[in-house]
Scaffold this active site. Structure first.
Site, short mmCIF file in Angstrom:
data_model
loop_
_atom_site.label_atom_id
_atom_site.label_comp_id
_atom_site.label_asym_id
_atom_site.label_seq_id
_atom_site.Cartn_x
_atom_site.Cartn_y
_atom_site.Cartn_z
N LYS A 35 48.36 38.61 27.52
CA LYS A 35 47.40 37.60 27.98
C LYS A 35 46.06 37.81 27.27
O LYS A 35 45.44 36.86 26.80
CB LYS A 35 47.23 37.74 29.50
N CYS A 260 48.26 29.89 47.15
CA CYS A 260 47.35 30.38 48.19
C CYS A 260 47.80 30.08 49.62
O CYS A 260 48.00 31.02 50.39
CB CYS A 260 45.96 29.82 47.96
N LYS A 263 51.00 31.88 51.04
CA LYS A 263 50.79 33.33 51.00
C LYS A 263 49.71 33.78 51.99
O LYS A 263 49.90 34.74 52.74
CB LYS A 263 50.39 33.71 49.56
P1 NAD Z 1 46.89 35.28 38.97
O1 NAD Z 1 48.23 35.82 39.21
O2 NAD Z 1 46.73 34.01 38.20
O3 NAD Z 1 45.99 36.38 38.23
C1 NAD Z 1 45.93 37.72 38.60
C2 NAD Z 1 45.68 38.53 37.34
O4 NAD Z 1 45.49 39.89 37.71
C3 NAD Z 1 46.86 38.52 36.37
O5 NAD Z 1 46.40 38.12 35.09
C4 NAD Z 1 47.36 39.95 36.36
O6 NAD Z 1 47.88 40.36 35.10
C5 NAD Z 1 46.10 40.71 36.72
N1 NAD Z 1 46.35 42.03 37.29
C6 NAD Z 1 47.22 42.37 38.27
N2 NAD Z 1 47.15 43.70 38.53
C7 NAD Z 1 46.19 44.18 37.71
C8 NAD Z 1 45.65 45.48 37.51
N3 NAD Z 1 46.09 46.52 38.22
N4 NAD Z 1 44.68 45.64 36.58
C9 NAD Z 1 44.24 44.57 35.88
N5 NAD Z 1 44.71 43.33 36.01
C10 NAD Z 1 45.68 43.13 36.92
O7 NAD Z 1 46.21 35.15 40.40
P2 NAD Z 1 45.03 34.16 40.85
O8 NAD Z 1 45.62 32.84 41.19
O9 NAD Z 1 43.92 34.24 39.88
O10 NAD Z 1 44.61 34.84 42.21
C11 NAD Z 1 43.89 36.04 42.26
C12 NAD Z 1 43.37 36.25 43.67
O11 NAD Z 1 42.48 35.18 44.02
C13 NAD Z 1 44.47 36.22 44.74
O12 NAD Z 1 44.10 37.09 45.76
C14 NAD Z 1 44.42 34.78 45.25
O13 NAD Z 1 44.90 34.67 46.56
C15 NAD Z 1 42.95 34.49 45.17
N6 NAD Z 1 42.60 33.07 45.03
C16 NAD Z 1 43.33 32.26 44.23
C17 NAD Z 1 42.97 30.92 44.09
C18 NAD Z 1 43.78 29.99 43.22
O14 NAD Z 1 43.60 28.78 43.34
N7 NAD Z 1 44.64 30.49 42.34
C19 NAD Z 1 41.86 30.43 44.78
C20 NAD Z 1 41.12 31.28 45.56
C21 NAD Z 1 41.50 32.61 45.68
#
Ligand code: NAD
Length: 431
Positions: A35, A260, A263
């Site tokens: 990525k 979201c 979950k």
């Molecule tokens: P995502 O899966 O798109 O991204 C998460 C990223 O974290 C990935 O790129 C992954 O490789 C990275 N990652 C995981 N473990 C890691 C580590 N140990 N070190 C470094 N990088 C690591 O997830 P997202 O949709 O961006 O959601 C992230 C958080 O935000 C979640 O808790 C989600 O509930 C919350 N959230 C998401 C949204 C949404 O619309 N997607 C909105 C508000 C809040």
């Protein structure tokens, strides 16, 4: 300010890019090296309107960079946003191992004061674990603060949501942390709700649960509408014009999905049970949502009789328009149920074809547009209300289908007009 964003997914990438655009120096880190390599080649791994241009602009201005070296990102920053995923475990609880790993790397590489901000959605009291982890693994006696700053952006309008939020929520336990976060968000000129960390953590789960409840509420009403023979869209309008209720999120359909709501609902149910207050109302919200997907299948069956060897054209796969995200999308669940019942599936989505192919492989046929998905179909089932499905040449559609049958899973078509044009039409709760 110098910021590190750990976890460069939907939230991390948008947050990092927007903060860079506001004039900060941002390093986005992720443990997914592929990525990071893509991002360093201006290749954006997600579909989000406007994001690609903004990433390019801020990279060119040297305000935004990407790295797989999380340690270096931590060292270089004063404020660190944790944006890693918090997926559900088997039992519904949030899997916080990513948060723990990142907290440990932060602890081991803190060489000066750091403000560590939870932006991922986490159960209330996660901050205590983050703090304990940092205290346990921190090498130096450097001071740090923890804060919670839940994110409310929506995929598909993420940049607009980030730059023009209804409110920013910050949970802090020191004046210093509050001052830093206020300064960071100051350019957005929005209402900032300041509370303690537990309060901020809770706001995010309560907010998503409330919105999911609103959707299940109108879906329950839609089932009553079907039984009495009236249109839920008019009912939603009638109740939604009351400003205390509001029309938004009162769209009946095949249920909510995405990364979201399902979950976060599970996690909130789990944590409330653990805290000794089983939040049973939310279980009903989940149950109604599951029933809507089965309802879609039974409505198709009602119109087609037996499903084996029937061809169903699916319009829309993403969990909502303008995104390629299919995580917990109702379409995928419904497709699986239709396949299990013996139907053949042809599908088209303007953005989510690649992700669906990775999920469903050769179990379905991937089509190049709406008409291609409808060719020889016994029924077209609309799953996602993309704009292009609102501008259909109905005569052309009718000429390519085997039977003119439509399941409108998002209630975007006029039932009378559809009938006048010779379609058998079923919506959700339209009598
Ligand atoms: P995502 O899966 O798109 O991204 C998460 C990223 O974290 C990935 O790129 C992954 O490789 C990275 N990652 C995981 N473990 C890691 C580590 N140990 N070190 C470094 N990088 C690591 O997830 P997202 O949709 O961006 O959601 C992230 C958080 O935000 C979640 O808790 C989600 O509930 C919350 N959230 C998401 C949204 C949404 O619309 N997607 C909105 C508000 C809040």
């Amino acid at each position: 300010m110098k910021l590190a964003i750990i976890g460069t997914g939907y939230v991390g990438l948008v947050t990092g890019t927007c903060f860079a655009d506001l004039g900060n120096e941002v390093v986005c880190a992720d443990n997914d090296e592929k990525k990071i390599e893509s991002l360093n080649n201006d290749d954006i791994p997600i579909y989000e309107p406007g994001l690609e241009e903004l990433v390019r602009k801020n990279r060119r201005n040297n305000r935004l960079s990407f790295t797989a070296d999380i340690k270096e990102a931590v060292k270089a920053a004063e404020v660190i946003f944790i944006c890693v995923g918090t997926p559900p475990r088997e039992d519904g609880s949030a899997d916080l191992t990513g948060i723990e790993k990142v907290s440990r790397v932060i602890a081991e590489n803190m060489d000066s004061y750091k403000l560590i901000v939870e932006k991922s959605t986490v159960p209330v009291e996660t901050n205590r674990w983050v703090k304990d982890t940092i205290n346990m693994f921190g090498k130096n006696s450097n001071k740090f603060d923890i804060a919670s700053n839940p994110e409310f952006l929506r995929e598909s309008t993420a940049i607009e949501d980030f730059m023009n939020p209804d409110r920013v929520v910050i949970g802090v336990e020191s004046e210093k942390a509050e001052k830093i976060l206020r300064e960071l968000y100051e350019p957005l000129r929005t209402k900032i709700v300041v509370t303690n960390i537990k309060g901020a953590e809770l706001i995010k789960h309560a907010s998503n649960s409330f919105l999911a409840t609103k959707i299940s509420f109108i879906n329950a009403i839609s089932n009553i509408c079907d039984k009495v023979g009236t249109d839920v869209n008019a009912v939603a309008e009638g109740i939604g014009l009351d400003p205390r209720i509001n029309r938004r999120f009162l769209g009946a359909g095949i249920g909510f999905g995405g990364s979201c709501f399902p979950k976060d609902l599970k996690a909130f149910i789990h944590i409330s049970e653990r805290l000794g207050y089983p939040f049973d109302m939310l279980k009903e919200v989940q149950k109604i949502n599951e029933m809507q997907k089965e309802l879609a299948v039974s409505k198709i069956t009602d119109m087609l009789w037996n499903l084996p060897d029937k061809i169903i054209g699916i319009w829309g796969l993403a969990f909502k328009p303008n995104t390629d995200d299919i995580r917990s999308a109702p379409s995928i669940d419904i497709i699986r149920r239709l396949i299990a019942a013996g139907a053949k599936i042809k599908a088209f989505d303007p953005a989510a074809m690649e992700k669906t192919r990775a999920e469903l492989g050769d179990r379905i046929i991937y089509c190049k547009d709406a008409y291609d998905a409808a060719r020889d179909a016994d029924c077209v089932a609309l799953m996602t209300e993309w704009n292009e499905f609102k501008e259909i040449d109905w005569q052309r559609l009718k000429s390519v289908m085997r039977q003119p049958v439509i399941l409108d899973g998002r209630n975007i078509y006029d039932p009378e007009k559809m009938k006048d044009m010779g379609f058998r039409y079923a919506g959700i709760g339209r009598g």
